[in-house]
Design an enzyme around this catalytic site. Structure first.
Site, short mmCIF file in Angstrom:
data_model
loop_
_atom_site.label_atom_id
_atom_site.label_comp_id
_atom_site.label_asym_id
_atom_site.label_seq_id
_atom_site.Cartn_x
_atom_site.Cartn_y
_atom_site.Cartn_z
N SER A 1 2.46 -1.63 31.85
CA SER A 1 1.46 -1.07 32.57
C SER A 1 1.56 -1.18 34.30
CB SER A 1 0.51 0.32 31.81
OG SER A 1 -0.44 0.50 32.66
N HIS B 1 5.78 0.91 31.65
CA HIS B 1 5.08 1.86 31.16
C HIS B 1 4.36 3.36 32.41
CE1 HIS B 1 2.06 4.11 28.62
NE2 HIS B 1 1.42 4.43 29.67
N ASP C 1 1.90 5.00 34.32
CA ASP C 1 1.54 6.60 34.14
C ASP C 1 0.79 7.10 35.64
OD1 ASP C 1 -0.62 5.26 31.65
OD2 ASP C 1 -0.75 3.51 32.67
N MET D 1 -0.90 10.51 36.65
CA MET D 1 -2.55 10.90 36.47
C MET D 1 -2.15 11.68 38.23
SD MET D 1 -4.72 7.71 35.90
CE MET D 1 -4.65 6.96 34.55
N HIS E 1 4.04 8.24 30.94
CA HIS E 1 2.50 8.77 29.89
C HIS E 1 2.35 9.81 31.22
CE1 HIS E 1 -1.50 7.23 28.22
NE2 HIS E 1 -0.71 8.77 28.77
N MET F 1 0.15 11.94 32.18
CA MET F 1 -2.19 12.57 32.45
C MET F 1 -1.70 13.93 32.74
SD MET F 1 -2.83 8.85 31.67
CE MET F 1 -2.07 8.15 31.88
N MET G 1 -4.05 6.91 21.98
CA MET G 1 -4.77 6.76 23.15
C MET G 1 -5.55 5.82 22.11
SD MET G 1 -3.39 7.27 26.11
CE MET G 1 -4.42 5.88 27.03
N ASP H 1 -2.69 2.68 23.97
CA ASP H 1 -2.34 2.42 24.72
C ASP H 1 -3.88 2.43 25.15
OD1 ASP H 1 -2.40 2.50 27.78
OD2 ASP H 1 -1.37 4.59 28.09
C1 DX5 Z 1 -4.66 5.01 31.52
C2 DX5 Z 1 -3.47 4.57 30.80
C3 DX5 Z 1 -3.68 2.88 30.85
C4 DX5 Z 1 -3.52 1.61 31.36
C5 DX5 Z 1 -3.49 0.65 30.39
O1 DX5 Z 1 -5.43 5.56 31.23
O2 DX5 Z 1 -2.60 5.44 30.33
O3 DX5 Z 1 -1.69 2.86 30.17
O4 DX5 Z 1 -2.77 1.33 31.96
O5 DX5 Z 1 -4.64 -0.27 30.70
P1 DX5 Z 1 -4.94 -1.91 30.05
O6 DX5 Z 1 -4.46 -2.03 29.30
O7 DX5 Z 1 -5.29 -2.72 31.87
O8 DX5 Z 1 -6.22 -0.84 28.73
ZN ZN Z 2 -0.78 4.61 29.88
#
Ligand code: DX5
Ligand code: ZN
Length: 226
Positions: A14, A38, A40, A42, A71, A73, A141, A179
């Site tokens: 990630s 990956h 993220d 947001m 991903h 969000m 999650m 994740d």
């Molecule tokens: C959290 C993200 C994850 C995050 C995981 O909202 O979806 O992908 O980056 O990070 P770690 O591995 O540090 O928990």
């Molecule tokens: Zn994620």
């Protein structure tokens, strides 16, 4: 059982835990060890954090041959699916909590991407069951989304196992992805519960050698299911 370890696992680093000023270098650092990445996304609304959007994905695309596992969000992912496809996303995961799930999954497929569905730690498996047949990926999650570096939530393990049973009973080939808080110790537990794709941010990008950290997680997952 000999031969039982032939199952594949994938480690998806990630980029949330990487230096956002050096994303291409971060992608290059893990490229020798995995072909997944990956991303993220947001929106500051579905989760209380803002990260990257299609322009950043597009800027990174020429620097990486990895499968871009996006991903989302976001409250309104439907408005951006084509933009992510055009930016170079290979797989797009939307959250079941935002609703309109069947139409979103159909649109992701129609755009030629892998379709993923995510559920938060407090969302029951029942919320995604009717959609399993439309999925390539089920993202369970193991923290509440929004930030990297949070502690893995043990209480999600039974839901991973139940998801695996539901997928296997239906004879489907849906990969279970986990994740949040995935590291030494939790990668094994989630692998045994049925996960096969492991997202890890801090365990990889805060390690001195990110590629070695990927290989270590992969070996732990494979050993756990052997
Ligand atoms: C959290 C993200 C994850 C995050 C995981 O909202 O979806 O992908 O980056 O990070 P770690 O591995 O540090 O928990
Ligand atoms: Zn994620």
């Amino acid at each position: 059982m000999p031969g039982a370890s032939a199952e594949q696992v994938h480690i998806a680093p990630s980029l949330l835990s990487a230096d956002f000023g050096r994303l291409a270098q971060a992608a290059a650092a893990v490229a020798p060890a995995t072909d997944w990445l990956h991303l993220d996304v947001m929106d500051g609304h579905f989760v209380p954090n803002l990260t990257i959007g299609p322009p950043v994905v597009a800027s990174l695309r020429p620097h990486s041959a990895a499968l871009f596992d996006c991903h989302l969000m976001m409250t309104n992912p439907g408005e951006f699916l084509a933009a992510f496809r055009d930016a170079g996303a290979n797989s797009v995961t939307v959250h079941v909590e935002v609703g309109d799930t069947a139409a979103l999954l159909e649109e992701i497929r129609r755009l030629g991407m892998r379709a993923g569905l995510a559920l938060n730690p407090d969302t029951p498996l029942a919320a995604v069951e009717e959609h399993l047949a439309a999925l390539d990926l089920l993202l369970v999650m193991t923290v509440f989304p929004g930030f990297g570096g949070q502690a893995f939530m043990e209480e999600v393990l039974p839901k991973i196992a139940a998801a695996r049973r539901a997928i296997d009973e239906r004879g489907l080939h849906v990969l279970i992805e986990v994740d949040g808080g995935i590291a030494e110790g939790t990668v094994e537990k989630t692998a045994r519960a049925g996960a096969r794709v492991f997202v890890a941010g801090s365990a990889i990008f805060h390690a001195p050698d990110p590629a070695a950290a990927v290989r270590d997680l992969e070996r732990r997952a494979l050993d756990a299911i052997a």
